[in-house]
Design a protein around this motif. Structure first.
Motif, PDB file in Angstrom:
ATOM      1  N   UNK A  70     210.091  -4.158  97.314  1.00 42.73           N
ATOM      2  CA  UNK A  70     211.572  -3.991  97.402  1.00 42.73           C
ATOM      3  C   UNK A  70     212.042  -4.387  95.794  1.00 42.73           C
ATOM      4  N   UNK A  71     212.000  -5.629  95.520  1.00 42.44           N
ATOM      5  CA  UNK A  71     212.562  -6.156  94.481  1.00 42.44           C
ATOM      6  C   UNK A  71     212.526  -5.418  93.394  1.00 42.44           C
ATOM      7  N   UNK A  72     211.337  -4.744  92.704  1.00 47.03           N
ATOM      8  CA  UNK A  72     210.616  -4.491  91.301  1.00 47.03           C
ATOM      9  C   UNK A  72     211.430  -3.244  91.586  1.00 47.03           C
ATOM     10  N   UNK A  73     211.769  -2.606  92.744  1.00 45.58           N
ATOM     11  CA  UNK A  73     211.988  -0.902  92.882  1.00 45.58           C
ATOM     12  C   UNK A  73     214.000  -1.326  93.155  1.00 45.58           C
ATOM     13  N   UNK A  74     214.280  -2.258  93.164  1.00 39.39           N
ATOM     14  CA  UNK A  74     216.294  -2.345  92.996  1.00 39.39           C
ATOM     15  C   UNK A  74     216.272  -2.753  91.722  1.00 39.39           C
ATOM     16  N   UNK A  75     214.910  -3.954  90.994  1.00 37.86           N
ATOM     17  CA  UNK A  75     215.336  -3.497  89.860  1.00 37.86           C
ATOM     18  C   UNK A  75     215.012  -2.479  88.455  1.00 37.86           C
ATOM     19  N   UNK A  76     214.215  -1.662  88.873  1.00 38.29           N
ATOM     20  CA  UNK A  76     213.850  -0.569  88.239  1.00 38.29           C
ATOM     21  C   UNK A  76     215.088   0.337  88.786  1.00 38.29           C
ATOM     22  N   UNK A  77     215.930   0.502  89.461  1.00 39.73           N
ATOM     23  CA  UNK A  77     217.216   1.471  90.165  1.00 39.73           C
ATOM     24  C   UNK A  77     218.067   1.701  88.891  1.00 39.73           C
ATOM     25  N   UNK A  80     211.891   5.373 103.984  1.00 41.49           N
ATOM     26  CA  UNK A  80     212.258   4.939 103.448  1.00 41.49           C
ATOM     27  C   UNK A  80     213.360   3.577 104.314  1.00 41.49           C
ATOM     28  N   UNK A  81     214.001   2.740 104.041  1.00 39.51           N
ATOM     29  CA  UNK A  81     214.990   2.299 104.764  1.00 39.51           C
ATOM     30  C   UNK A  81     216.716   2.275 104.456  1.00 39.51           C
ATOM     31  N   UNK A  82     216.814   1.981 106.347  1.00 38.64           N
ATOM     32  CA  UNK A  82     218.009   2.285 106.579  1.00 38.64           C
ATOM     33  C   UNK A  82     219.057   2.086 105.101  1.00 38.64           C
ATOM     34  N   UNK A  83     218.957   0.732 104.026  1.00 35.90           N
ATOM     35  CA  UNK A  83     219.524   0.149 103.530  1.00 35.90           C
ATOM     36  C   UNK A  83     219.310   1.513 102.041  1.00 35.90           C
ATOM     37  N   UNK A  84     217.697   1.741 102.032  1.00 35.85           N
ATOM     38  CA  UNK A  84     218.321   2.754 100.805  1.00 35.85           C
ATOM     39  C   UNK A  84     218.212   3.657 101.255  1.00 35.85           C
ATOM     40  N   UNK A  85     218.807   4.538 101.953  1.00 30.27           N
ATOM     41  CA  UNK A  85     219.257   5.741 102.122  1.00 30.27           C
ATOM     42  C   UNK A  85     220.155   5.682 102.597  1.00 30.27           C
ATOM     43  N   UNK A  86     220.905   3.997 102.732  1.00 29.93           N
ATOM     44  CA  UNK A  86     222.186   4.299 102.444  1.00 29.93           C
ATOM     45  C   UNK A  86     223.548   4.251 101.057  1.00 29.93           C
ATOM     46  N   UNK A  87     221.868   3.596 100.466  1.00 28.25           N
ATOM     47  CA  UNK A  87     222.341   4.072  98.246  1.00 28.25           C
ATOM     48  C   UNK A  87     221.886   5.200  97.560  1.00 28.25           C
ATOM     49  N   UNK A  88     221.645   6.315  98.632  1.00 31.19           N
ATOM     50  CA  UNK A  88     220.794   7.257  97.495  1.00 31.19           C
ATOM     51  C   UNK A  88     222.063   7.981  98.467  1.00 31.19           C
ATOM     52  N   UNK A  89     222.577   8.220  99.188  1.00 31.45           N
ATOM     53  CA  UNK A  89     223.896   9.333 100.509  1.00 31.45           C
ATOM     54  C   UNK A  89     225.005   9.095  99.341  1.00 31.45           C
ATOM     55  N   UNK A  90     225.441   7.331  98.823  1.00 36.04           N
ATOM     56  CA  UNK A  90     226.042   6.854  98.357  1.00 36.04           C
ATOM     57  C   UNK A  90     226.477   7.908  97.031  1.00 36.04           C
ATOM     58  N   UNK A  91     225.437   7.365  96.624  1.00 34.03           N
ATOM     59  CA  UNK A  91     225.472   7.643  94.861  1.00 34.03           C
ATOM     60  C   UNK A  91     225.282   9.734  94.911  1.00 34.03           C
TER      61      UNK A  91
END
Length: 225
Positions: free
Chosen positions: A70-77, A111-122
């Motif tokens: 999760x940490x690595x994915x967040x950084x890569x994004x 995916x997680x709710x947080x991950x989906x929310x980020x995608x929908x925002x983007x």
């Protein structure tokens, strides 16, 4: 009403760059041999816990691997080289369905709710989905829990629900829930795996998907029990 459920990774969004890189970095940081690209993508759709158990085995430090991933994915994004992009035609398909009378959109993803929310925002899709089911809310695919909860939340019957995904987990989940399983060929698993898992129509472009959905949406609706 008709309910159209979408998987995210490999169906709407091409996230393979982040997934493969994040897995490799996570495994290497823990002194483990990273999975091949094919193997890394084969588990997309499962919850992270189930995915790492499949990749590393039950004796591996699963909780630490999940947290590190999760940490690595967040950084890569934050790196444009790993930007997640919609597949060709995905935006137009979603926008058309969002504005179509009698249609509810939903998401069923590992995916997680947080991950989906980020995608929908983007992508500017906030508020566009009537139900969002994730690995935070239900057992991992292929358990039918995500779809069952989506139908309960929207009061739509299985006969009026379709699940669209790129993995065998999506197709098996849809079959277990009694809804129409539609596979897409542009994702992370081979078409043969989708067919074996029970896929109905398999489409090769969003234009083909829209034709399949048109037939589904024009069929008479069933009264929800």
């Amino acid at each position: 009403m008709k309910l159209v459920l979408f998987d995210v990774d490999g169906t709407l969004v091409d996230s393979q760059s982040i997934i493969v890189a994040a897995q490799r970095m996570t495994f290497e940081a823990h002194g483990l041999e990273p999975p091949s690209r094919e193997r890394a993508l084969s588990i997309v759709g499962l919850s992270l816990t189930e995915a790492f158990m499949a990749l590393a085995g039950p004796k591996a430090p699963i909780a630490r691997l999940v947290a590190a991933y999760k940490d690595v994915s967040a950084a890569l994004r934050q790196d444009p080289a790993h930007a997640e992009r919609l597949f060709l035609g995905a935006r137009e398909c979603i926008e058309g369905l969002r504005h179509r009378e009698g249609v509810l959109l939903g998401i069923a993803t590992g995916n997680t709710q947080r991950g989906v929310a980020r995608l929908l925002d983007s992508f500017g899709w906030q508020g566009g989905f009537a139900t969002i089911q994730t690995a935070d809310d239900a057992p991992s695919k292929p358990h039918p829990g995500m779809i069952l909860q989506a139908m309960a939340a929207t009061d739509v019957s299985p006969q009026d629900t379709v699940m669209i995904g790129d993995s065998s987990f999506d197709m098996a989940m849809a079959c277990a829930a009694g809804v129409l399983p539609v596979g897409v060929s542009w994702g992370f698993q081979p078409v043969a795996a989708l067919t074996e898992a029970g896929a109905g129509p398999i489409v090769h472009s969003y234009a083909e998907l829209e034709t399949v959905l048109q037939d589904f949406l024009e069929a008479p609706s069933q009264i929800s029990a």
